[in-house]
Design a protein around this motif. Structure first.
Motif, PDB file in Angstrom:
ATOM      1  N   CYS A 172       0.859  -1.207   0.000  1.00 17.38           N
ATOM      2  CA  CYS A 172       0.000   0.000   0.000  1.00 17.38           C
ATOM      3  C   CYS A 172       0.890   1.250   0.000  1.00 17.38           C
ATOM      4  O   CYS A 172       0.647   2.195  -0.759  1.00 17.38           O
ATOM      5  CB  CYS A 172      -0.907   0.032   1.232  1.00 17.38           C
ATOM      6  N   VAL A 173       1.905   1.248   0.857  1.00 15.93           N
ATOM      7  CA  VAL A 173       2.769   2.435   0.976  1.00 15.93           C
ATOM      8  C   VAL A 173       3.645   2.589  -0.275  1.00 15.93           C
ATOM      9  O   VAL A 173       3.888   3.707  -0.737  1.00 15.93           O
ATOM     10  CB  VAL A 173       3.632   2.354   2.259  1.00 15.93           C
ATOM     11  N   GLU A 176       1.305   4.107  -2.770  1.00 17.26           N
ATOM     12  CA  GLU A 176       0.863   5.463  -2.417  1.00 17.26           C
ATOM     13  C   GLU A 176       1.748   5.959  -1.272  1.00 17.26           C
ATOM     14  O   GLU A 176       1.390   5.861  -0.085  1.00 17.26           O
ATOM     15  CB  GLU A 176      -0.612   5.395  -2.000  1.00 17.26           C
ATOM     16  N   LEU A 179       1.013   7.567   2.218  1.00 19.58           N
ATOM     17  CA  LEU A 179       0.463   6.840   3.374  1.00 19.58           C
ATOM     18  C   LEU A 179       1.526   6.496   4.419  1.00 19.58           C
ATOM     19  O   LEU A 179       1.207   5.882   5.443  1.00 19.58           O
ATOM     20  CB  LEU A 179      -0.189   5.520   2.908  1.00 19.58           C
ATOM     21  N   PRO A 288      -2.109  12.202  -1.428  1.00 17.13           N
ATOM     22  CA  PRO A 288      -2.318  11.006  -2.254  1.00 17.13           C
ATOM     23  C   PRO A 288      -2.766  11.391  -3.670  1.00 17.13           C
ATOM     24  O   PRO A 288      -3.445  12.400  -3.854  1.00 17.13           O
ATOM     25  CB  PRO A 288      -3.440  10.268  -1.527  1.00 17.13           C
ATOM     26  N   ILE A 292      -8.411   7.524  -1.565  1.00 18.20           N
ATOM     27  CA  ILE A 292      -8.090   6.648  -0.433  1.00 18.20           C
ATOM     28  C   ILE A 292      -9.314   6.548   0.470  1.00 18.20           C
ATOM     29  O   ILE A 292      -9.949   7.565   0.773  1.00 18.20           O
ATOM     30  CB  ILE A 292      -6.920   7.246   0.409  1.00 18.20           C
ATOM     31  N   ASP A 294      -9.859   5.331   4.261  1.00 15.54           N
ATOM     32  CA  ASP A 294      -9.226   4.841   5.492  1.00 15.54           C
ATOM     33  C   ASP A 294     -10.353   4.196   6.298  1.00 15.54           C
ATOM     34  O   ASP A 294     -11.142   4.873   6.963  1.00 15.54           O
ATOM     35  CB  ASP A 294      -8.598   6.031   6.238  1.00 15.54           C
ATOM     36  N   THR A 338      -3.110  12.136   9.124  1.00 15.55           N
ATOM     37  CA  THR A 338      -2.916  11.087   8.115  1.00 15.55           C
ATOM     38  C   THR A 338      -1.928  11.522   7.036  1.00 15.55           C
ATOM     39  O   THR A 338      -1.064  10.749   6.614  1.00 15.55           O
ATOM     40  CB  THR A 338      -4.288  10.721   7.480  1.00 15.55           C
TER      41      THR A 338
END
Ligand SMILES: Cc1cc2nc3c(=O)[nH]c(=O)nc-3n(C[C@H](O)[C@H](O)[C@H](O)COP(=O)(O)OP(=O)(O)OC[C@H]3O[C@@H](n4cnc5c(N)ncnc54)[C@H](O)[C@@H]3O)c2cc1C
Length: 418
Positions: A172-173, A176, A179, A288, A292, A294, A338
């Motif tokens: 995920c990181v 993107e 994050l 981002p 996204i 969350d 975030t």
């Protein structure tokens, strides 16, 4: 046919586009002085065609006590003595089974696929500038249980045509990098590369401008009563006098429930309030580029031009118009925690965040109501809930087929008013 559409949100305007294309003489009415001033104004901006699972689900039942008791949970239920709300809640609870949720997912995916195709077809004929692009969507999850549930949903939808991938937290990181600040609390995510984003209000404004030469707009006109005679609408009583047409389309968003009751043709739509802020993004890579969600914070982020739209909260209430400052402060704090480098500190001031709240027009099953009502010349296009931007174009194309008596591209019975 002479058709009056009640509501100039994204659902009413796309309905006007598809019905005008069939040669009908259209008038669009709205109590607001301009189009797109209801829920379509500053929503989450996501065209999330594969993220359609209904709100009613087996896991929701487990969360319900917390919603009732907590004052600051992202989902909040404020029970009232309104019989319409009580009836809605009972039907919502009845829909909280795995089977009902899977069945609704299949129906919503058929409508969302039609919506993607219909939006693209509409834009090919009527180009519009609304920061529209295919940026993909990443739903990030913070517990093993929520990840397992998301993977189950992904496998179900894979059999229905959705193209989604499960990612580890590290993946995920890598996908993107913005994050990275919350990497420690991620267990993984679901990536859908072909999801889209756009500014719903800008699309409403563009549709208004494109339609204005051939569609009549009566803005600042409120429908107060609906006169039904011998099973048909005889006239809409408005604050600007009676309005008469051959047929009527109810596309009044969260107000569709009370208006349908005036026509003695109930539509189970309840308002669910949500909030958004829109923050100016700093140059650099700290915001981002994908949409996204969350999941742990129940917050969505969508990049729109040089801004980031942040939306969240679901308050099942009686639809009072209010913009709760505490909710806006929570969204701003969540954004700062975030994506701490995405927005300059001075741009996080409430005055600069374009705070907004709107009412999602929600049905108990999350299935919109589209089609001919009990009243012969009243059609309904309402109840798209948390997905009205996503589902508007397909809902409108389906409605136009029903009005014309054509064979619809998808099973219309799934959305028929009862
Ligand atoms: C916080 C939030 C985030 C969201 N995020 C997303 C998202 O990311 N993606 C997505 O697909 N959807 C999202 N939604 C849902 C989406 O915004 C709605 O489903 C959609 O805008 C509904 O459109 P509509 O045209 O039915 O209603 P509206 O836009 O509310 O339009 C209804 C219109 O009817 C008019 N009206 C009502 N009563 C009368 C009357 N008596 N006389 C005349 N006119 C009347 C109103 O003035 C209004 O303009 C979100 C919603 C919220 C609140």
């Amino acid at each position: 046919m002479k058709i009056v559409i009640i509501g100039a949100g994204i659902v009413g305007l796309t309905s006007a586009w598809w019905l005008a294309r069939d040669g009908h003489e259209i008038t669009v009415l709205d109590r607001a002085a301009a189009v797109g001033h209801g829920a379509s104004h500053a929503n989450g901006a996501q065209l999330s065609y594969s993220y359609v699972a209904p709100l009613a689900s087996a896991s929701v039942l487990r969360s319900l006590p917390g919603w009732l008791l907590s004052g600051d949970s992202p989902v909040r239920l404020r029970p009232t003595f309104d019989p319409a709300q009580t009836g809605w809640l009972l039907r919502f609870l009845a829909a909280c089974t795995q089977r009902a949720s899977d069945t609704a997912t299949a129906k919503l995916l058929s409508l969302s696929a039609l919506s993607r195709a219909s939006l693209h077809a509409m834009l090919a004929e009527t180009p519009a500038e609304f920061h529209h692009r295919q940026n993909g969507k990443l739903v990030v999850l913070s517990t093993a249980a929520s990840m397992a549930e998301a993977e189950r949903q992904m496998r179900l939808q894979a059999g229905m045509g959705s193209r989604q991938h499960a990612l580890t937290a590290a993946e995920c990181v890598a996908l993107e990098p913005a994050l990275s600040t919350i990497a420690h609390r991620l267990v993984g995510g679901i990536h859908t590369p072909d999801e889209e984003v756009g500014d719903c209000f800008l699309l409403c404004a563009a549709l208004h401008d494109a339609l204005a030469p051939r569609v009549a707009f009566r803005l600042g006109t409120t429908v107060q009563r609906i006169r039904v005679e011998r099973g048909r609408i005889a006239a809409l009583a408005t604050d600007a006098g009676d309005i008469v047409a051959d047929a009527y389309v109810l596309a009044a968003g969260a107000r569709s429930g009370p208006l349908a009751r005036l026509a003695r043709s109930p539509v189970p739509v309840q308002p669910i309030r949500g909030y958004s802020i829109t923050a100016k993004v700093r140059p650099g890579n700290a915001a981002p580029v994908r949409s996204i969600t969350d999941s742990a914070r129940k917050t969505v982020y969508a990049p729109l031009g040089n801004t980031l739209r942040v939306a969240g909260f679901a308050e099942i209430d009686a639809g009072r118009d209010q913009l709760h400052p505490g909710r806006i402060a929570t969204l701003a704090k969540t954004l700062a925690e975030t994506f701490p480098d995405a927005v300059a500190r001075e741009d996080l001031h409430p005055d600069r965040l374009q705070p907004w709240s709107g009412l999602r027009p929600a049905t108990p099953t999350s299935l919109p109501v589209i089609g001919r009502s009990r009243v012969a010349n009243l059609f309904v296009n309402a109840g798209q809930g948390a997905l009205g931007f996503t589902l508007a174009a397909g809902s409108a194309a389906l409605l136009a087929d029903i009005v014309a008596g054509r064979q619809p591209a998808i099973d219309a019975a799934a959305f028929a008013p009862m």
